[in-house]
Design a protein around this motif. Sequence first.
Motif, PDB file in Angstrom:
ATOM      1  N   UNK A  56       0.840  -1.201   0.000  1.00 13.19           N
ATOM      2  CA  UNK A  56       0.000   0.000   0.000  1.00 13.19           C
ATOM      3  C   UNK A  56       0.872   1.246   0.000  1.00 13.19           C
ATOM      4  N   UNK A  57       1.909   1.255   0.816  1.00 13.23           N
ATOM      5  CA  UNK A  57       2.806   2.412   0.867  1.00 13.23           C
ATOM      6  C   UNK A  57       3.432   2.666  -0.496  1.00 13.23           C
ATOM      7  N   UNK A  58       3.955   1.617  -1.117  1.00  9.63           N
ATOM      8  CA  UNK A  58       4.651   1.796  -2.383  1.00  9.63           C
ATOM      9  C   UNK A  58       3.701   2.115  -3.536  1.00  9.63           C
ATOM     10  N   UNK A  59       2.681   1.268  -3.718  1.00 12.03           N
ATOM     11  CA  UNK A  59       1.824   1.417  -4.890  1.00 12.03           C
ATOM     12  C   UNK A  59       0.776   2.526  -4.743  1.00 12.03           C
ATOM     13  N   UNK A  60       0.333   2.788  -3.498  1.00 14.72           N
ATOM     14  CA  UNK A  60      -0.699   3.807  -3.313  1.00 14.72           C
ATOM     15  C   UNK A  60      -0.128   5.187  -3.027  1.00 14.72           C
ATOM     16  N   UNK A 120      -0.272   4.758  -7.950  1.00 16.23           N
ATOM     17  CA  UNK A 120      -0.889   4.002  -9.043  1.00 16.23           C
ATOM     18  C   UNK A 120      -2.235   3.392  -8.642  1.00 16.23           C
ATOM     19  N   UNK A 121      -2.306   2.873  -7.424  1.00 12.09           N
ATOM     20  CA  UNK A 121      -3.495   2.123  -7.023  1.00 12.09           C
ATOM     21  C   UNK A 121      -4.003   2.598  -5.673  1.00 12.09           C
ATOM     22  N   UNK A 122      -5.313   2.706  -5.559  1.00  9.53           N
ATOM     23  CA  UNK A 122      -5.931   2.972  -4.265  1.00  9.53           C
ATOM     24  C   UNK A 122      -5.791   1.700  -3.422  1.00  9.53           C
TER      25      UNK A 122
END
Length: 154
Positions: free
Chosen positions: A24-28, A33-35
């Motif tokens: 979540x930390x990296x992708x959100x 990029x992503x919720x």
Amino acid sequence: MKAKGGAVFLAGLVAGTMDLVAAITFYSFILTKLHPTKILRSIASGIFKKEAYTGGPEMVFYGLGLHYFIAFTFAWFYFTIYPNFPFLKKNAFLSGAIYGLFAWSIMNLIVLPIAFPQLPNKHLDFPLLISILIIITCIGFPIAFIAKKFYSFR
């Protein structure tokens, strides 16, 4: 921790939580990029396919449950093989790194292609390297260190 089941549960809980927080930390938040709910819906889509994205909030919880099921399975497997492979006992850091690579390989080369046959090919790029490091750090290391601690009292 006296009971093996409790140690496996702790290892799966720690690994699953660390992995989810890192993803979540990296992708959100870093890549934006992503919720976070889309990450969990993506996990649920391994079983529910497109319905995971169109279904209600329960799909987020199915994704969360599936995520922890996978983490507990990797923890259980490591605890099962640990007594039979002496090299795992020598260095928890190295064993965790190797097991993290193993977990990443199982998920990305076997599980995900079965669940999602149309996945694009992977390319050696920054997000791929980060995904490998996340699995090593958040799955491999905690499971290896908790197993070493558990088995050192046996």
